[in-house]
Scaffold this motif. Sequence first.
Motif, short mmCIF file in Angstrom:
data_model
loop_
_atom_site.label_atom_id
_atom_site.label_comp_id
_atom_site.label_asym_id
_atom_site.label_seq_id
_atom_site.Cartn_x
_atom_site.Cartn_y
_atom_site.Cartn_z
N SER A 319 0.88 -1.26 -0.11
CA SER A 319 0.08 0.01 0.00
C SER A 319 0.80 1.43 0.21
O SER A 319 0.44 2.25 -0.21
N VAL A 320 2.31 1.11 0.38
CA VAL A 320 3.07 2.40 0.20
C VAL A 320 3.95 2.25 -0.91
O VAL A 320 4.48 1.12 -1.16
N ARG A 321 4.10 3.26 -1.74
CA ARG A 321 4.54 3.38 -3.01
C ARG A 321 6.04 2.84 -2.87
O ARG A 321 6.52 2.29 -3.72
N PHE A 325 7.55 -0.77 -4.35
CA PHE A 325 8.37 -1.09 -5.41
C PHE A 325 9.73 -1.82 -4.85
O PHE A 325 10.04 -2.89 -5.79
N LEU A 326 10.19 -1.69 -3.73
CA LEU A 326 11.12 -2.47 -3.06
C LEU A 326 10.79 -3.97 -2.84
O LEU A 326 11.79 -4.80 -3.07
N SER A 327 9.66 -4.11 -2.56
CA SER A 327 9.52 -5.59 -2.36
C SER A 327 9.48 -6.35 -3.69
O SER A 327 9.75 -7.60 -3.60
N GLU A 328 9.24 -5.75 -4.79
CA GLU A 328 9.22 -6.49 -5.99
C GLU A 328 10.69 -6.71 -6.37
O GLU A 328 10.70 -7.66 -7.45
N ILE A 329 11.46 -6.35 -5.82
CA ILE A 329 13.21 -6.70 -6.13
C ILE A 329 13.46 -7.77 -5.19
O ILE A 329 14.78 -8.06 -5.17
N MET A 330 12.73 -8.09 -4.33
CA MET A 330 13.12 -9.09 -3.04
C MET A 330 12.67 -10.43 -3.23
O MET A 330 11.40 -10.77 -3.85
N PRO A 331 13.45 -11.47 -3.34
CA PRO A 331 13.33 -12.74 -3.72
C PRO A 331 12.44 -13.29 -2.36
O PRO A 331 11.33 -14.26 -2.82
N SER A 332 12.12 -12.71 -1.36
CA SER A 332 11.41 -13.35 -0.25
C SER A 332 9.87 -13.00 -0.49
O SER A 332 8.98 -13.61 -0.29
N TYR A 333 9.83 -11.79 -1.21
CA TYR A 333 8.23 -11.10 -1.41
C TYR A 333 7.73 -12.08 -2.77
O TYR A 333 6.56 -12.63 -2.52
N TRP A 334 8.66 -12.47 -3.74
CA TRP A 334 8.05 -13.40 -4.80
C TRP A 334 7.82 -14.71 -4.32
O TRP A 334 6.88 -15.56 -4.61
#
Length: 382
Positions: A319-321, A325-334
């Motif tokens: 919900s925070v821009r 953005f940062l989450s989508e470059i993290m292996p843990s998120y994916w």
Amino acid sequence: MILLTLIKKEIKLFFRSKINVIMMIIFPVILIFIMGKSLNEPMNMDKNIFNNKIIYYRVNAPIENEVDLQRFYDFMIHFEKNTNVKFIESNNYKEAINDVNNNKAICLIDIYDNDINYFRNEKKESTESTVFRNLYEQYMKKYTFLQAIYKSNPQQMKDVLDYEIKILLKDENINKKQVNSFTYYTFAELILIILYISILTSISMYKERPLHTMTRPKISNTKKISILLSKVSLGIIVGVLQIIIVYIFSTKFFNVSWGGNLLYIFMVLISLIIFSSAFGIFMSMIFSNQKTCYIANNILIIIMGFLGGSYVPMCLVKSVRATSFLSEIMPSYWANISILSLSYDMKTKYYIISIFISLSLSVLMLIIGSLMSKLKAGRSFD
């Protein structure tokens, strides 16, 4: 033979340490139980935060670009279908604004020609409003793709629109099908504890320092590769034990369903284990001081855990821009969203993205780390 000998040595050293066994194998089950039990009530609340809520919208005439207006209507229809939210057209601007400011409505959407104004609570924006804005922005980014499908096959447009809304809602952890705390934290905390394998491999690398096995010029490249592979193998063995133990306990004692895509889930987790192992090796090559490496490693694990949804629900991260953005470059998120989607038999390709990111970063870190070791070796006098 050299590699097998090194792997046996790493396994023996690991199991000799009771702390290693407790932290890497037993602790994940305890952590899942504590998180699942303590947060059971909040997680068992209705996950559809939009249910029976109101969203006002107003169309300001004249709208010359009917395509943009139709785009909003398409979104509105399918969002209503998937969330039970109520879109109400309002011509009374003051009344609508008043309802939003008093949290009787989520927001007011003012539609102009080629533009949309979004009005939210002036004092404190609600969680529903924050998440809805994020969902709508994501949807708009994908509209070009949807439009291309519409031109080539108009019959598929409705199905694709409905599918995209469902995927966005799943991504935000908003679903009519309830996700209990044990299900969520089984995967989220398993991913978090896998990240801590990096500390295990980094410590193992520092144990090689007295022997100068990574910096001495006389040591062959074959030996160096074998050492690196033995560290990664250690991480994989420990990680697989973690997965097996968590799977048994979660299914037998916590009633967690892993779904029918176990092979894909296992592939995602193994890829993350390889990433974590390589990350630990990489960190040990960057920092010459073990204590500094340990502190930096822990900080980065906390960041990756947070952005991956291990500490807070995914919808708050997205919900925070900046964090979105940062989450989508993290292996843990994916890894987290792919395992959750696979466990609910969703037809997404998140697991492919997860595997690709984890393995690509692993190879990149090992290459950079090896180059840095060669530079250190060139400056070494031992």
